[in-house]
Design a protein around this motif. Structure first.
Motif, PDB file in Angstrom:
ATOM      1  N   SER A   1      -6.943  -1.619   5.542  1.00  0.00           N
ATOM      2  CA  SER A   1      -8.323  -1.261   5.879  1.00  0.00           C
ATOM      3  C   SER A   1      -8.342   0.090   6.565  1.00  0.00           C
ATOM      4  N   MET A   2      -8.884   1.072   5.883  1.00  0.00           N
ATOM      5  CA  MET A   2      -8.928   2.427   6.432  1.00  0.00           C
ATOM      6  C   MET A   2     -10.232   3.091   6.060  1.00  0.00           C
TER       7      MET A   2
ATOM      8  N   GLU B   1       0.290  -1.086  -3.966  1.00  0.00           N
ATOM      9  CA  GLU B   1       0.265  -2.504  -3.612  1.00  0.00           C
ATOM     10  C   GLU B   1      -0.850  -2.790  -2.612  1.00  0.00           C
ATOM     11  N   GLY B   2      -2.003  -2.229  -2.875  1.00  0.00           N
ATOM     12  CA  GLY B   2      -3.170  -2.498  -2.041  1.00  0.00           C
ATOM     13  C   GLY B   2      -3.205  -1.731  -0.730  1.00  0.00           C
ATOM     14  N   THR B   3      -2.147  -0.990  -0.407  1.00  0.00           N
ATOM     15  CA  THR B   3      -2.158  -0.252   0.857  1.00  0.00           C
ATOM     16  C   THR B   3      -2.304   1.245   0.607  1.00  0.00           C
TER      17      THR B   3
END
Ligand SMILES: [Zn+2]
Ligand SMILES: [Zn+2]
Ligand SMILES: [Zn+2]
Length: 545
Positions: A482-483, A468-470
């Motif tokens: 953001s990583m 889910e985007g993470t």
């Protein structure tokens, strides 16, 4: 004097296309003794044919008229000119095998009722000689409904339709039209495949004999497990099941596993109680071993699977109990989600004991034989072992610890392989991966401990994926959008410089970063795919299938 059960549960009446048949006159529950009969005529199985004919004729002529009429009404597929030949023809067509209580002196016999029950390949009743009470019995293999025809199986072993039909025609002179023989072509083919596989595995167990169950117990057990599964697919009460369970019991008892031996004994005996009654020879012989499996003649050969009779677990659910019983080597899921990550899956990555044997008929990895009789491989597998010791004595030899933590020994025997898998590459603490072991040309040494590989398999699942985007930070485990990724492998993600340092130094990324990009590792991670379209080789990423 011939005797049958007093209250008959059936009537003998015309059945379309079959002459007379036995029709249930009431509902007959599974395990019911439908018939218990003394013989009318008996004759030796072997000997001079003229003597046998004389013996039979003398007995027939001595029968009271009504019984003689009964005998003469039985089918005869053999031509005759004299009464003696006619009697002999009937006997050859319908006689049933008997023996003494010790299982010796096999003979043939005629029974007024038992000899006239019709055949079906998916019979609902089991016929058999009970040497213990010296009667021929017929038992309901499942619940038989009122007005249903009672049927038995005339042939010895289960075989495919073509063979069954040919033998029934030749030996008994009829064309079988039972449900199994009337299946549409596709279903019939499926049924044949199933029966052929049972036969094939049965033969492999038989050929292996005692040596097989002592030297490759788990392999033999897998054959039995598959046979049980195949029987149950068609009929959960198949008369072949007790035989399979007794095979399993013997494997366990011969290898010192009394707990599992006891459970399998129980299952075998329960099956025989249904098909032969609690006074039949098999039950009488094997029941004592449920309580004292250590008294079984096979106990004491091997001690590797040692358990005590009392070690049967009482607190497992049905599935877990079956896993325990069949010694399915299931790893504990390392994931919080409860799923097993790819490299921990023991089907594509079997332990040494679980490897398929060189016969290539292991049902987990091989399907049906093709036209040339070669069993076609149906899935990938790969043996993983950590190098504990290595030395070269003409050939590179490796002592390995497998995924189950047991020691294994690997010797490379082909010249070609020595080139591919040179001694220079072998390093203690690294992992060797052997595709389709023991086919040694599919081997590769992975420069990481097996434990690190398995951990990487877990981490890879969690860290290399976007949910889910993470993504998840390898350092602290937090999730975020953001990583920064590890600049070397471009696969592991970190939320901060500190986390990256912690991941590198404290959480072992240093040791495996290089591996994550490795085409062979990535290939192994995909090895569990259900699709099999040909073998793959190292280097997995480049050469492909
Ligand atoms: Zn049939
Ligand atoms: Zn972090
Ligand atoms: Zn990295």
């Amino acid at each position: 004097m011939p005797s049958t059960t007093d209250n008959k549960m059936y009537v003998i009446q015309d059945v379309p296309g079959k002459g007379k048949g036995f029709i249930a006159s009431q509902k007959i529950p599974m395990g019911t003794r439908i018939l218990c009969e003394e013989h009318l005529i008996t004759f030796p199985e072997t000997g001079n044919e003229a003597d046998i004919k004389t013996t039979i004729a003398r007995q027939v002529n001595a029968l009271p008229q009504d019984q003689q009429d009964m005998f003469l009404s039985m089918p005869n597929i053999h031509p005759y000119k004299t009464d003696t030949e006619r009697y002999f023809g009937i006997v050859r067509t319908v006689s049933l095998p008997i023996e003494d209580a010790k299982g010796q002196n096999p003979a043939g016999a005629i029974f007024v009722e038992a000899c006239r029950i019709n055949h079906a390949c998916d019979n609902n009743a089991q016929k058999g000689w009970n040497a213990n009470i010296e009667r021929f019995t017929v038992h309901a293999l499942r619940d038989i409904e009122k007005d249903e025809e009672i049927t038995v199986y005339y042939l010895g072993k289960v075989t495919k339709r073509e063979t069954r039909q040919a033998v029934l025609k030749e030996r008994f002179g009829f064309v079988c039209t039972c449900r199994l023989c009337s299946l549409p072509p596709e279903e019939s083919h499926e049924s044949d495949k199933r029966l052929e596989e049972i036969l094939r595995l049965d033969r492999a167990i038989e050929q292996g004999g005692l040596k097989g169950i002592l030297s490759r117990p788990l392999q033999t057990l897998r054959y039995v497990e598959r046979i049980v599964q195949l029987y149950k697919e068609d009929n959960p009460h198949d008369a072949g099941l007790p035989r399979a369970y007794i095979d399993a019991a013997q494997i366990f008892i011969a290898n010192g596993d009394l707990a599992r031996g006891k459970v399998m004994m129980e299952r075998a005996v329960a099956g025989w109680v249904v098909s032969g009654g609690d006074d039949c020879t098999q039950v009488m012989e094997n029941k004592p071993f449920i309580y004292e499996p250590s008294k079984h003649p096979l106990f004491g050969y091997n001690d590797t699977w040692r358990t005590a009779v009392g070690d049967v677990p009482a607190d497992l659910n049905e599935n877990d109990f079956e896993d325990w019983l069949w010694r399915r080597d299931k790893p504990k899921p390392a994931h919080p989600s409860g799923t097993v990550s790819p490299l921990r899956n023991r089907t594509p990555f079997p332990s040494f004991q679980e490897l398929p044997d060189d016969k290539g008929i292991d049902p987990r990895y091989f399907g049906q034989p093709n036209e040339e009789g070669v069993y076609e491989q149906t899935r990938h597998w790969c043996f993983l072992g950590e190098i504990v010791n290595h030395f070269t004595e003409r050939r590179l030899q490796l002592e390995l610890k497998d995924v189950a933590g047991r020691m294994a020994h690997l010797i490379y025997v082909t010249v070609q392989l020595e080139g591919e898998l040179g001694a220079a590459l072998a390093e203690t603490g690294h992992t060797v991966a052997v595709l389709y072991a023991k086919l040694t040309k599919y081997a590769q040494i992975v420069p990481a401990s097996l434990d690190a590989l398995l951990t990487l398999s877990d981490e890879f699942e969690e860290l290399a994926s976007v949910q889910e985007g993470t993504r998840m930070c390898h350092g602290c485990g937090k999730k975020g959008t953001s990583m920064q990724w590890c600049g070397r492998c471009l696969t592991f993600w970190y939320c901060s410089k500190a986390c990256q340092e912690m991941g590198w130094k404290n959480k072992g990324h240093k040791n495996i970063c290089r591996l994550v990009k490795d085409a062979d590792f990535l290939g192994l991670m995909k090895l569990n795919s259900a699709e099999f379209s040909g073998k793959v080789r190292f280097h997995l990423g480049t050469s492909g299938a």
